[in-house]
Design a protein around this motif. Structure first.
Motif, PDB file in Angstrom:
ATOM      1  N   VAL A  30      12.717  -4.325   8.511  1.00 12.53           N
ATOM      2  CA  VAL A  30      11.812  -3.385   9.167  1.00 12.53           C
ATOM      3  C   VAL A  30      11.134  -2.455   8.160  1.00 12.53           C
ATOM      4  O   VAL A  30       9.932  -2.214   8.237  1.00 12.53           O
ATOM      5  N   LEU A  31      11.889  -1.934   7.208  1.00 13.24           N
ATOM      6  CA  LEU A  31      11.351  -0.916   6.306  1.00 13.24           C
ATOM      7  C   LEU A  31      10.865  -1.454   4.958  1.00 13.24           C
ATOM      8  O   LEU A  31      10.010  -0.844   4.324  1.00 13.24           O
ATOM      9  N   GLY A  32      11.384  -2.573   4.522  1.00 13.77           N
ATOM     10  CA  GLY A  32      11.062  -3.114   3.204  1.00 13.77           C
ATOM     11  C   GLY A  32       9.592  -3.382   2.941  1.00 13.77           C
ATOM     12  O   GLY A  32       9.073  -3.026   1.879  1.00 13.77           O
ATOM     13  N   PRO A  33       8.857  -4.009   3.858  1.00 13.10           N
ATOM     14  CA  PRO A  33       7.452  -4.308   3.574  1.00 13.10           C
ATOM     15  C   PRO A  33       6.610  -3.064   3.289  1.00 13.10           C
ATOM     16  O   PRO A  33       5.697  -3.118   2.470  1.00 13.10           O
ATOM     17  N   GLY A  34       6.898  -1.956   3.915  1.00  9.07           N
ATOM     18  CA  GLY A  34       6.140  -0.728   3.667  1.00  9.07           C
ATOM     19  C   GLY A  34       6.339  -0.199   2.260  1.00  9.07           C
ATOM     20  O   GLY A  34       5.490   0.519   1.723  1.00  9.07           O
ATOM     21  N   LEU A  35       7.449  -0.567   1.650  1.00 10.03           N
ATOM     22  CA  LEU A  35       7.735  -0.126   0.281  1.00 10.03           C
ATOM     23  C   LEU A  35       7.123  -1.061  -0.760  1.00 10.03           C
ATOM     24  O   LEU A  35       7.164  -0.772  -1.945  1.00 10.03           O
ATOM     25  N   ARG A  36       6.562  -2.191  -0.308  1.00 10.47           N
ATOM     26  CA  ARG A  36       5.988  -3.170  -1.233  1.00 10.47           C
ATOM     27  C   ARG A  36       4.471  -3.255  -1.117  1.00 10.47           C
ATOM     28  O   ARG A  36       3.880  -4.282  -1.438  1.00 10.47           O
ATOM     29  N   THR A  37       3.826  -2.204  -0.673  1.00 12.76           N
ATOM     30  CA  THR A  37       2.369  -2.210  -0.564  1.00 12.76           C
ATOM     31  C   THR A  37       1.740  -1.789  -1.894  1.00 12.76           C
ATOM     32  O   THR A  37       2.383  -1.154  -2.729  1.00 12.76           O
ATOM     33  N   ALA A  38       0.467  -2.151  -2.049  1.00 11.89           N
ATOM     34  CA  ALA A  38      -0.286  -1.739  -3.240  1.00 11.89           C
ATOM     35  C   ALA A  38      -0.572  -0.241  -3.154  1.00 11.89           C
ATOM     36  O   ALA A  38      -0.501   0.359  -2.081  1.00 11.89           O
ATOM     37  N   GLU A  39      -0.910   0.337  -4.283  1.00 11.22           N
ATOM     38  CA  GLU A  39      -1.304   1.755  -4.313  1.00 11.22           C
ATOM     39  C   GLU A  39      -2.516   1.935  -3.403  1.00 11.22           C
ATOM     40  O   GLU A  39      -3.502   1.223  -3.541  1.00 11.22           O
ATOM     41  N   PRO A  40      -2.464   2.872  -2.446  1.00 13.74           N
ATOM     42  CA  PRO A  40      -3.578   3.043  -1.506  1.00 13.74           C
ATOM     43  C   PRO A  40      -4.873   3.459  -2.206  1.00 13.74           C
ATOM     44  O   PRO A  40      -4.849   4.105  -3.249  1.00 13.74           O
ATOM     45  N   ALA A  41      -5.986   3.058  -1.597  1.00 13.08           N
ATOM     46  CA  ALA A  41      -7.311   3.450  -2.091  1.00 13.08           C
ATOM     47  C   ALA A  41      -8.049   4.164  -0.963  1.00 13.08           C
ATOM     48  O   ALA A  41      -7.866   3.830   0.208  1.00 13.08           O
ATOM     49  N   LEU A  91       3.044  -0.687   9.677  1.00 13.83           N
ATOM     50  CA  LEU A  91       4.105  -0.288   8.757  1.00 13.83           C
ATOM     51  C   LEU A  91       4.401   1.193   8.994  1.00 13.83           C
ATOM     52  O   LEU A  91       3.502   1.962   9.315  1.00 13.83           O
ATOM     53  N   VAL A  92       5.652   1.599   8.834  1.00 15.75           N
ATOM     54  CA  VAL A  92       6.011   2.994   9.109  1.00 15.75           C
ATOM     55  C   VAL A  92       6.598   3.727   7.912  1.00 15.75           C
ATOM     56  O   VAL A  92       6.797   4.933   7.970  1.00 15.75           O
ATOM     57  N   VAL A  93       6.904   3.026   6.829  1.00  8.49           N
ATOM     58  CA  VAL A  93       7.515   3.667   5.673  1.00  8.49           C
ATOM     59  C   VAL A  93       6.714   3.282   4.445  1.00  8.49           C
ATOM     60  O   VAL A  93       6.317   2.119   4.322  1.00  8.49           O
ATOM     61  N   PRO A  94       6.459   4.143   3.514  1.00  2.79           N
ATOM     62  CA  PRO A  94       6.773   5.564   3.432  1.00  2.79           C
ATOM     63  C   PRO A  94       5.822   6.424   4.234  1.00  2.79           C
ATOM     64  O   PRO A  94       6.015   7.605   4.402  1.00  2.79           O
ATOM     65  N   GLN A  95       4.728   5.810   4.748  1.00  3.61           N
ATOM     66  CA  GLN A  95       3.848   6.502   5.678  1.00  3.61           C
ATOM     67  C   GLN A  95       3.388   5.481   6.702  1.00  3.61           C
ATOM     68  O   GLN A  95       3.602   4.290   6.543  1.00  3.61           O
ATOM     69  N   ARG A  96       2.771   5.950   7.764  1.00  2.00           N
ATOM     70  CA  ARG A  96       2.323   5.041   8.823  1.00  2.00           C
ATOM     71  C   ARG A  96       0.999   4.376   8.429  1.00  2.00           C
ATOM     72  O   ARG A  96       0.042   5.043   8.061  1.00  2.00           O
ATOM     73  N   TRP A  97       0.983   3.053   8.502  1.00  2.94           N
ATOM     74  CA  TRP A  97      -0.210   2.249   8.236  1.00  2.94           C
ATOM     75  C   TRP A  97      -0.464   1.370   9.452  1.00  2.94           C
ATOM     76  O   TRP A  97       0.451   0.717   9.939  1.00  2.94           O
ATOM     77  N   GLU A  98      -1.707   1.331   9.917  1.00  2.00           N
ATOM     78  CA  GLU A  98      -2.072   0.455  11.031  1.00  2.00           C
ATOM     79  C   GLU A  98      -2.501  -0.898  10.486  1.00  2.00           C
ATOM     80  O   GLU A  98      -3.274  -0.981   9.531  1.00  2.00           O
ATOM     81  N   ALA A  99      -2.011  -1.954  11.127  1.00  2.00           N
ATOM     82  CA  ALA A  99      -2.379  -3.310  10.728  1.00  2.00           C
ATOM     83  C   ALA A  99      -3.836  -3.562  11.083  1.00  2.00           C
ATOM     84  O   ALA A  99      -4.264  -3.332  12.205  1.00  2.00           O
TER      85      ALA A  99
END
Length: 175
Positions: A30-41, A91-99
């Motif tokens: 549940v939480l792992g994918p949110g920690l593997r995102t690219a640096e936001p732009a 995604l909800v970790v480390p912040q909320r992202w909408e798909a």
């Protein structure tokens, strides 16, 4: 200590750690994918990301103007459209992202993507795709882990009680 109580306690000591591992696995799903995102732009800027083969999800900051956010992507100079995916989850970790959608990467390559929309301070990122089925699997794994922990705890308590020779007291009381 009888061999029956010893066997019961050993079974309990096996089930409790297995349950903990299952709970940790569910949490990682549940939480792992949110920690593997690219640096936001920020919206309006371009992001370049090296991706492995497979599906890559595009996520944006929460927005009430969903239909007004657009993303354009290029892989190897070829323009690619985001595929809408009704099973893709936020995604909800480390912040909320909408798909927002996903891209199929036939082979590893470099993705250049830009997202824009009327959101002050809006951002986007790219990461692993989390589907509805991933969440169902995580839920089932979590339930299995909880059941293993409860059953293991009961077996430990029963084995301990049998090993000390204590039996439940009678419901009868004398006055």
């Amino acid at each position: 200590m009888t061999s029956s109580s010893r066997g019961t306690r050993v079974a309990g000591w096996i089930l409790v750690p297995l349950g903990l591992v299952a709970l940790l696995g569910a949490l990682a799903l549940v939480l792992g994918p949110g920690l593997r995102t690219a640096e936001p732009a920020p919206f309006g800027q371009s992001m370049t990301v090296s991706l492995p083969a497979g599906d890559a999800g595009v996520y944006v900051t929460p927005s009430d103007v969903w239909s007004q956010i657009s993303c354009t992507a290029e892989v190897g100079g070829e323009e690619r459209a985001l595929r809408p995916d009704m099973t893709m989850q936020d995604l909800v970790v480390p912040q909320r992202w909408e798909a927002r959608g996903n891209l199929a990467m036939e082979r590893a390559g470099t993705l250049e993507i830009t997202c824009d929309g009327p959101v002050d301070g809006g951002q986007f990122t790219v990461g692993p795709v989390v589907s509805f089925f991933t969440l169902i699997g995580a839920g089932l794994l979590g339930v299995l882990g909880a059941v293993l922990i409860v059953v293991g705890g009961v077996l430990l308590a029963v084995g301990r009680r049998r090993g000390t020779g204590t039996q439940p007291s009678s419901a009868r009381t004398s006055w």
